[in-house]
Design a protein around this motif. Structure first.
Motif, PDB file in Angstrom:
ATOM      1  N   ARG A  21       0.455  -8.391  10.354  1.00 16.54           N
ATOM      2  CA  ARG A  21       1.652  -8.317   9.504  1.00 16.54           C
ATOM      3  C   ARG A  21       1.332  -8.534   8.034  1.00 16.54           C
ATOM      4  O   ARG A  21       1.901  -7.888   7.166  1.00 16.54           O
ATOM      5  N   PHE A  22       0.432  -9.469   7.730  1.00 20.34           N
ATOM      6  CA  PHE A  22       0.176  -9.843   6.339  1.00 20.34           C
ATOM      7  C   PHE A  22      -0.957  -9.065   5.687  1.00 20.34           C
ATOM      8  O   PHE A  22      -1.025  -8.989   4.467  1.00 20.34           O
ATOM      9  N   ALA A  23      -1.852  -8.490   6.458  1.00 17.24           N
ATOM     10  CA  ALA A  23      -3.005  -7.783   5.893  1.00 17.24           C
ATOM     11  C   ALA A  23      -2.604  -6.634   4.969  1.00 17.24           C
ATOM     12  O   ALA A  23      -3.180  -6.499   3.884  1.00 17.24           O
ATOM     13  N   PRO A  24      -1.646  -5.789   5.342  1.00 19.12           N
ATOM     14  CA  PRO A  24      -1.284  -4.705   4.415  1.00 19.12           C
ATOM     15  C   PRO A  24      -0.776  -5.222   3.066  1.00 19.12           C
ATOM     16  O   PRO A  24      -1.093  -4.649   2.024  1.00 19.12           O
ATOM     17  N   PHE A  25      -0.014  -6.302   3.080  1.00 22.87           N
ATOM     18  CA  PHE A  25       0.479  -6.852   1.818  1.00 22.87           C
ATOM     19  C   PHE A  25      -0.675  -7.391   0.978  1.00 22.87           C
ATOM     20  O   PHE A  25      -0.727  -7.175  -0.232  1.00 22.87           O
ATOM     21  N   ALA A  26      -1.594  -8.081   1.609  1.00 26.53           N
ATOM     22  CA  ALA A  26      -2.736  -8.627   0.884  1.00 26.53           C
ATOM     23  C   ALA A  26      -3.620  -7.502   0.342  1.00 26.53           C
ATOM     24  O   ALA A  26      -4.138  -7.590  -0.770  1.00 26.53           O
ATOM     25  N   PHE A  27      -3.773  -6.439   1.100  1.00 23.78           N
ATOM     26  CA  PHE A  27      -4.632  -5.338   0.684  1.00 23.78           C
ATOM     27  C   PHE A  27      -4.011  -4.517  -0.442  1.00 23.78           C
ATOM     28  O   PHE A  27      -4.684  -4.140  -1.395  1.00 23.78           O
ATOM     29  N   PHE A  28      -2.696  -4.215  -0.339  1.00 21.61           N
ATOM     30  CA  PHE A  28      -2.070  -3.319  -1.304  1.00 21.61           C
ATOM     31  C   PHE A  28      -1.441  -4.033  -2.492  1.00 21.61           C
ATOM     32  O   PHE A  28      -1.039  -3.386  -3.458  1.00 21.61           O
ATOM     33  N   MET A  29      -1.320  -5.349  -2.458  1.00 13.98           N
ATOM     34  CA  MET A  29      -0.731  -6.059  -3.596  1.00 13.98           C
ATOM     35  C   MET A  29      -1.673  -6.074  -4.797  1.00 13.98           C
ATOM     36  O   MET A  29      -1.226  -6.113  -5.933  1.00 13.98           O
ATOM     37  N   SER A  30      -2.982  -6.044  -4.562  1.00 14.49           N
ATOM     38  CA  SER A  30      -3.918  -6.064  -5.679  1.00 14.49           C
ATOM     39  C   SER A  30      -3.910  -4.739  -6.437  1.00 14.49           C
ATOM     40  O   SER A  30      -4.214  -4.691  -7.612  1.00 14.49           O
ATOM     41  N   LYS A  31      -3.555  -3.671  -5.755  1.00 17.86           N
ATOM     42  CA  LYS A  31      -3.481  -2.368  -6.398  1.00 17.86           C
ATOM     43  C   LYS A  31      -2.064  -2.169  -6.934  1.00 17.86           C
ATOM     44  O   LYS A  31      -1.121  -2.794  -6.494  1.00 17.86           O
ATOM     45  N   GLY A  32      -1.910  -1.285  -7.871  1.00 14.72           N
ATOM     46  CA  GLY A  32      -0.604  -1.103  -8.499  1.00 14.72           C
ATOM     47  C   GLY A  32       0.388  -0.331  -7.648  1.00 14.72           C
ATOM     48  O   GLY A  32       1.485  -0.773  -7.374  1.00 14.72           O
ATOM     49  N   GLU A  33      -0.008   0.831  -7.180  1.00 14.16           N
ATOM     50  CA  GLU A  33       0.920   1.733  -6.513  1.00 14.16           C
ATOM     51  C   GLU A  33       0.432   2.010  -5.097  1.00 14.16           C
ATOM     52  O   GLU A  33      -0.773   2.084  -4.840  1.00 14.16           O
ATOM     53  N   LEU A  34       1.392   2.220  -4.178  1.00 12.64           N
ATOM     54  CA  LEU A  34       1.026   2.536  -2.801  1.00 12.64           C
ATOM     55  C   LEU A  34       0.520   3.967  -2.710  1.00 12.64           C
ATOM     56  O   LEU A  34       0.972   4.841  -3.451  1.00 12.64           O
ATOM     57  N   PRO A  35      -0.391   4.227  -1.788  1.00 14.03           N
ATOM     58  CA  PRO A  35      -0.838   5.611  -1.576  1.00 14.03           C
ATOM     59  C   PRO A  35       0.342   6.483  -1.118  1.00 14.03           C
ATOM     60  O   PRO A  35       1.266   5.999  -0.452  1.00 14.03           O
ATOM     61  N   PRO A  36       0.336   7.755  -1.458  1.00 14.84           N
ATOM     62  CA  PRO A  36       1.449   8.640  -1.093  1.00 14.84           C
ATOM     63  C   PRO A  36       1.713   8.696   0.409  1.00 14.84           C
ATOM     64  O   PRO A  36       2.869   8.792   0.831  1.00 14.84           O
ATOM     65  N   VAL A  37       0.674   8.609   1.226  1.00  9.87           N
ATOM     66  CA  VAL A  37       0.884   8.676   2.667  1.00  9.87           C
ATOM     67  C   VAL A  37       1.688   7.468   3.158  1.00  9.87           C
ATOM     68  O   VAL A  37       2.541   7.593   4.046  1.00  9.87           O
ATOM     69  N   LEU A  38       1.466   6.304   2.585  1.00  7.19           N
ATOM     70  CA  LEU A  38       2.236   5.122   2.986  1.00  7.19           C
ATOM     71  C   LEU A  38       3.679   5.207   2.511  1.00  7.19           C
ATOM     72  O   LEU A  38       4.598   4.785   3.222  1.00  7.19           O
ATOM     73  N   THR A  39       3.882   5.747   1.335  1.00  7.75           N
ATOM     74  CA  THR A  39       5.249   5.950   0.856  1.00  7.75           C
ATOM     75  C   THR A  39       5.988   6.917   1.771  1.00  7.75           C
ATOM     76  O   THR A  39       7.149   6.695   2.129  1.00  7.75           O
ATOM     77  N   TYR A  40       5.312   7.990   2.171  1.00  8.94           N
ATOM     78  CA  TYR A  40       5.904   8.963   3.087  1.00  8.94           C
ATOM     79  C   TYR A  40       6.251   8.311   4.426  1.00  8.94           C
ATOM     80  O   TYR A  40       7.356   8.489   4.946  1.00  8.94           O
ATOM     81  N   LEU A  41       5.317   7.550   4.985  1.00 10.33           N
ATOM     82  CA  LEU A  41       5.575   6.884   6.261  1.00 10.33           C
ATOM     83  C   LEU A  41       6.724   5.889   6.145  1.00 10.33           C
ATOM     84  O   LEU A  41       7.534   5.755   7.065  1.00 10.33           O
ATOM     85  N   GLY A  42       6.817   5.200   5.031  1.00 13.30           N
ATOM     86  CA  GLY A  42       7.925   4.268   4.827  1.00 13.30           C
ATOM     87  C   GLY A  42       9.267   4.969   4.776  1.00 13.30           C
ATOM     88  O   GLY A  42      10.290   4.395   5.132  1.00 13.30           O
TER      89      GLY A  42
END
Length: 109
Positions: A21-42
């Motif tokens: 549950r927490f790994a994606p937040f820890a991984f993507f919080m350091s970067k500015g913007e989410l990858p387009p594929v994750l935005t699409y899946l969301g």
């Protein structure tokens, strides 16, 4: 299993759940913007999950045997109606589930 083993299993399962549950937040919080594929899946996964739940809920309904799918159909109408009115997944799911439980436990016994 003894008490220690049960507690160890519970701890390992809880830790595994927390990591996933927490790994994606820890991984993507350091970067500015989410990858387009994750935005699409969301954007598409909530509707896909709802479709999957509808198929799973209605897969065993038999229109040829009592109660002929009437509780399911009425609950589906309530769920869709409340969702169109309120536009809130949880409210519509809880209302449909509540309607179904009332129907199968009191009306279609």
């Amino acid at each position: 299993m003894n008490d220690f083993e049960m507690m160890a299993v519970i701890f390992v399962v809880a830790a595994g759940t927390m990591v996933t549950r927490f790994a994606p937040f820890a991984f993507f919080m350091s970067k500015g913007e989410l990858p387009p594929v994750l935005t699409y899946l969301g954007n598409v996964l909530p509707a896909a999950v709802m479709g999957l739940l509808v198929v799973y809920a209605l897969k065993d309904v038999s229109p040829l045997a009592y109660p002929f799918g009437i509780p399911e159909a009425l609950s589906l109408v309530v769920t869709v109606g409340i969702h169109l009115w309120k536009k809130h997944f949880l409210v519509s799911m809880f209302a449909g589930t509540f309607c179904y439980m009332i129907l199968v436990q009191t009306v279609f016994v």
